[in-house]
Design an enzyme around this catalytic site. Sequence first.
Site, PDB file in Angstrom:
ATOM      1  N   ASP A 291      19.189 -76.653 -35.646  1.00 38.79           N
ATOM      2  CA  ASP A 291      18.704 -75.394 -35.056  1.00 38.79           C
ATOM      3  C   ASP A 291      18.644 -74.267 -36.083  1.00 38.79           C
ATOM      4  OD1 ASP A 291      18.171 -75.748 -32.216  1.00 38.79           O
ATOM      5  OD2 ASP A 291      20.311 -76.171 -31.990  1.00 38.79           O
TER       6      ASP A 291
ATOM      7  N   ASP B 115      19.603 -65.934 -34.911  1.00 35.55           N
ATOM      8  CA  ASP B 115      20.902 -66.017 -34.243  1.00 35.55           C
ATOM      9  C   ASP B 115      22.064 -65.840 -35.201  1.00 35.55           C
ATOM     10  OD1 ASP B 115      19.853 -66.376 -31.695  1.00 35.55           O
ATOM     11  OD2 ASP B 115      19.504 -68.511 -32.088  1.00 35.55           O
TER      12      ASP B 115
ATOM     13  N   ARG C 206      26.330 -74.790 -34.144  1.00 32.56           N
ATOM     14  CA  ARG C 206      25.529 -73.851 -34.934  1.00 32.56           C
ATOM     15  C   ARG C 206      26.388 -72.948 -35.831  1.00 32.56           C
ATOM     16  NH1 ARG C 206      20.549 -71.068 -32.188  1.00 32.56           N
ATOM     17  NH2 ARG C 206      20.213 -70.820 -34.432  1.00 32.56           N
TER      18      ARG C 206
ATOM     19  N   HIS D  70      18.866 -66.547 -24.247  1.00 38.21           N
ATOM     20  CA  HIS D  70      19.335 -65.299 -24.841  1.00 38.21           C
ATOM     21  C   HIS D  70      18.685 -64.113 -24.119  1.00 38.21           C
ATOM     22  CE1 HIS D  70      19.840 -67.789 -28.720  1.00 38.21           C
ATOM     23  NE2 HIS D  70      21.055 -67.384 -28.395  1.00 38.21           N
TER      24      HIS D  70
ATOM     25  N   CYS E 166      13.268 -65.628 -32.492  1.00 38.01           N
ATOM     26  CA  CYS E 166      14.417 -66.277 -33.141  1.00 38.01           C
ATOM     27  C   CYS E 166      14.052 -66.987 -34.437  1.00 38.01           C
ATOM     28  CB  CYS E 166      15.137 -67.215 -32.184  1.00 38.01           C
ATOM     29  SG  CYS E 166      14.096 -68.420 -31.383  1.00 38.01           S
TER      30      CYS E 166
HETATM   31  N1  GLY Z   1      17.867 -74.511 -29.749  1.00 36.86           N
HETATM   32  C1  GLY Z   1      18.309 -73.202 -29.885  1.00 36.86           C
HETATM   33  C2  GLY Z   1      19.660 -72.984 -29.389  1.00 36.86           C
HETATM   34  O1  GLY Z   1      20.029 -73.627 -28.424  1.00 36.86           O
HETATM   35  O2  GLY Z   1      20.423 -72.223 -29.906  1.00 36.86           O
END
Ligand code: GLY
Length: 253
Positions: free
Chosen positions: A61, A67, A86, A161, A248
């Site tokens: 991601d 993000d 992440r 988000h 994003c």
């Molecule tokens: N695929 C983006 C997220 O879930 O953060």
Amino acid sequence: MTFTHAIVRRPGRDMAAGITTSTLGPPDTAKAMKQFDAYVTVLKDCNLAVTVLKPLDGYPDAHFVEDAAVVTPDIAVITNPGAEPRKGETPSVAAALKAFRPTVDIQPPGTLDGGDVLMMGTHFLIGLSDRTNAEGAKQLGQAVAQFGCTWTTIDVAAGLHFKSSVNAVGEETLLTTPDFAGHPALAGYRRIVIAADEAYAGNTLLVNGRLIMPAGFPDTRGKLTVLGMPIVELDTSEFRKMDGGLTCLSLRF
Ligand code: GLY
């Protein structure tokens, strides 16, 4: 606000392994690369100097760079992403931003995804979502308050988000889905409310007087026409399959 720079990250070949709630099927990686290239071209057309980071092995991601940081005119706040897989995305984004801004880090137990943060001039609207908690919002709020900014939180009950649903389309104008249109935190802004069946178009991006919107949402396009700005449509189908979109895919500052 005029932007001069953007940071993006080329998607990796493993992008289909990212987190998603979408039922649209797996992304076509080759098509996603073409969509990414078109996106970068449009950012350059908006007079941005674009830094393109390499794919980050093991982080499918990571091309959703927004993000990993919140960049203000004064500082870059490096996030602590709310999704465990992440969290390792931030160091390389922080390294790229150090050339432009002093950085500060969101500390655990605070979590924050940049996709939940909408900067409206000196006021920050911060979504509280599955990714961003109250402690993360408070740390961001305190960081930007040092530079005279204010902040408000908003519960995100729809979409991944906050910016999946609400975005700036003018200095005092928001594009919003019906879910957020009546929220008191948005009351001071002019609001353009899109149809529920075009909710994905809420993820529209304003860059230096141009509106970049996802392709295929004619009703929303019609509503945006009243703003008198050039509108560019981009196909984001493969990123949509991974719960992503136009905002994003870059950090603009
Ligand atoms: N695929 C983006 C997220 O879930 O953060």
